[in-house]
Design an enzyme around this catalytic site. Sequence first.
Site, mmCIF file in Angstrom:
data_model
loop_
_atom_site.group_PDB
_atom_site.id
_atom_site.type_symbol
_atom_site.label_atom_id
_atom_site.label_comp_id
_atom_site.label_asym_id
_atom_site.label_seq_id
_atom_site.Cartn_x
_atom_site.Cartn_y
_atom_site.Cartn_z
ATOM 1 N N GLU A 26 0.879 13.665 5.622
ATOM 2 C CA GLU A 26 1.381 14.636 4.997
ATOM 3 C C GLU A 26 0.861 16.178 5.768
ATOM 4 O O GLU A 26 0.376 15.842 6.718
ATOM 5 C CB GLU A 26 0.375 14.652 3.848
ATOM 6 C CG GLU A 26 0.572 15.927 3.023
ATOM 7 C CD GLU A 26 0.209 15.846 1.494
ATOM 8 O OE1 GLU A 26 -0.729 15.015 1.393
ATOM 9 O OE2 GLU A 26 0.438 16.716 0.722
ATOM 10 N N ASN A 173 6.378 13.149 -6.302
ATOM 11 C CA ASN A 173 4.931 12.531 -6.117
ATOM 12 C C ASN A 173 4.036 13.233 -7.226
ATOM 13 O O ASN A 173 4.349 14.423 -7.530
ATOM 14 C CB ASN A 173 4.451 12.925 -4.645
ATOM 15 C CG ASN A 173 3.003 12.968 -4.531
ATOM 16 O OD1 ASN A 173 2.493 11.824 -4.366
ATOM 17 N ND2 ASN A 173 2.237 13.906 -4.591
ATOM 18 N N GLU A 174 3.184 12.294 -7.701
ATOM 19 C CA GLU A 174 2.122 12.829 -8.624
ATOM 20 C C GLU A 174 2.655 13.651 -9.708
ATOM 21 O O GLU A 174 2.336 14.809 -9.711
ATOM 22 C CB GLU A 174 0.878 13.393 -8.017
ATOM 23 C CG GLU A 174 0.075 12.305 -7.164
ATOM 24 C CD GLU A 174 -1.392 12.632 -6.614
ATOM 25 O OE1 GLU A 174 -1.706 13.432 -6.811
ATOM 26 O OE2 GLU A 174 -1.840 11.556 -6.057
ATOM 27 N N TYR A 240 -8.136 6.511 -5.340
ATOM 28 C CA TYR A 240 -9.006 6.916 -4.387
ATOM 29 C C TYR A 240 -10.121 6.404 -4.744
ATOM 30 O O TYR A 240 -10.594 6.440 -5.815
ATOM 31 C CB TYR A 240 -8.757 8.339 -4.101
ATOM 32 C CG TYR A 240 -7.707 9.085 -3.102
ATOM 33 C CD1 TYR A 240 -7.496 8.885 -1.898
ATOM 34 C CD2 TYR A 240 -6.641 9.463 -3.992
ATOM 35 C CE1 TYR A 240 -6.557 9.392 -1.232
ATOM 36 C CE2 TYR A 240 -5.521 9.935 -3.276
ATOM 37 C CZ TYR A 240 -5.596 10.133 -2.002
ATOM 38 O OH TYR A 240 -4.423 10.438 -1.323
ATOM 39 N N GLU A 297 -1.136 5.852 -2.175
ATOM 40 C CA GLU A 297 -2.064 6.347 -1.705
ATOM 41 C C GLU A 297 -3.315 5.957 -2.115
ATOM 42 O O GLU A 297 -3.478 5.376 -3.337
ATOM 43 C CB GLU A 297 -2.214 7.932 -2.527
ATOM 44 C CG GLU A 297 -0.673 8.905 -1.947
ATOM 45 C CD GLU A 297 -0.869 10.372 -2.270
ATOM 46 O OE1 GLU A 297 -2.210 11.066 -2.628
ATOM 47 O OE2 GLU A 297 -0.011 10.991 -2.494
ATOM 48 N N GLN A 346 -5.009 9.211 4.975
ATOM 49 C CA GLN A 346 -4.030 9.600 5.519
ATOM 50 C C GLN A 346 -4.160 8.994 7.222
ATOM 51 O O GLN A 346 -5.118 8.585 7.758
ATOM 52 C CB GLN A 346 -3.508 10.819 5.620
ATOM 53 C CG GLN A 346 -3.180 11.149 4.190
ATOM 54 C CD GLN A 346 -2.591 12.547 4.045
ATOM 55 O OE1 GLN A 346 -1.967 13.287 4.988
ATOM 56 N NE2 GLN A 346 -2.389 13.091 2.886
#
Length: 495
Positions: A26, A173-174, A240, A297, A346
């Site tokens: 990103e 995204n999200e 996460y 992610e 990432q």
Amino acid sequence: MKNNVIVNADITKGKINKNIYGHFAEHLGRCIYEGIWVGEDSSIPNTKGIRNDVLAALKNIKVPVLRWPGGCFADEYHWKDGIGPRENRKRMVNTHWGGVVENNHFGTHEFMLLCELLECEPYICGNVGSGTVQEMSEWVEYMTFEGESPMANWRQENGREEPWKLKYFGVGNENWGCGGNMRPEYYADLYRRYQTYVRNYGGNKIYKIAGGANVDDYNWTEVLMKNAHWLMDGLSLHYYTIPGDFWLGKGSAIDFPEDEWFITMKKALHMDELITKHSTIMDKYDPDKRIGMIIDEWGTWFDVEPGTNPGFLYQQNTIRDALVAGLHFNIFHNHADRVQMTNIAQTVNVLQAMILTEGEKMILTPTYHVFDMYKVHQDAELLAVDTTFGSYEYNGETLPQVTVSASKNAEGIIHISLCNIDHQNESVLDLDLRGIIGAETKVSGTIITGDSMNAHNTFEQPEVVKPVAFTGVSVENNKLSIKLPAMSVVTLAVK
Ligand code: AHR
């Protein structure tokens, strides 16, 4: 309890999609700028602006697919700002990540070059949050249209004659958070609309990925599947591993107590339940599992390293991260019927990174080494495994001490990967290889472990944690005896 594993070499359960080993880069902190892109005039050796040391390291782990440009950045990214002569490109503020100036020097052409150099598939995330349907549609036309059209002509004026091949495209995204704070019903409608104009030009067939749930938001998956399942190829999921609290303190990447080791393992193992439950909802609308779960992610998220920009998400990486990576891969493999792609967050200098850089210096993290050890599973056939594992006990709570997965590659070599997540005790295992007929088997292996819970590599000592040959295995009549040290990840090759 004794740990027993049976690997059924003659029972295959489908292919482990190599895209499970995907990455995410990103425009955040020093991931793209400094970590990947240094510019053509840099003193750091580079290929058309992309640093050579990072390229070589990433090529070695066979990155199959790379997601870009975000993340949250994607829903504020306007692709037209990132094409044409670099000196003329618009400078903007990266509002999500540190409020720094984004000069747009790394844009579509540079990203596609990176993918060509890595020989990986590009996975582009489009802007739904602050972009228009036309903008998204034109981006796809710019990249993939072969004939004469306004966007294809513009691409050619900017130096790229042939269209690129683009397979993976994410529609936002999200969308429940930084991508627009939408309700699932609203996003489902927007997904239906935006994806209509993500066209397949010529022979280019796009695999469309809808923005999926945050962690255990099962209602999001239900609403998206119910209202749009026939229009998507993939549905994403983000999760996460955060030992502490996202807002009040996530925990340090290197200075952490024993209980944070345990809770990190516990939270990483939660991925299994999330996949199972989201997949069960998907089964209702897609019993044949046509639609892939795309976990685009995942990884550890700790507090930033002291003294670094809080918006840059720079964290160190220890043997604990190596265990988190290994146990995720074992989970992903064992759900290979639904999980078609994952992208660790990432690639460089951000969150659970493969690589850390400091000026011209570069180090490989323990996580990188796990990707290297596990790459043998890419596109291999998953094997059926039965297990009885002892417990890893801490403060009255228990977890399975070991996780495992196994696969057989095109040459018939079996690879077995094991993680002993216990921070104190070794694990002694009997492993029975069934379904192998013929000559005596030969086993070799690689291990990564550390002499402390926070063992890690630094720019001064870059090789504290690295894989070495594994000597804790013996074989007799297709039965292996294995001693896994505490805090270790092992991959065995059985021929
Ligand atoms: O990976 C960092 C950020 O985490 C991404 O930009 C966003 O999608 C997620 O919340």
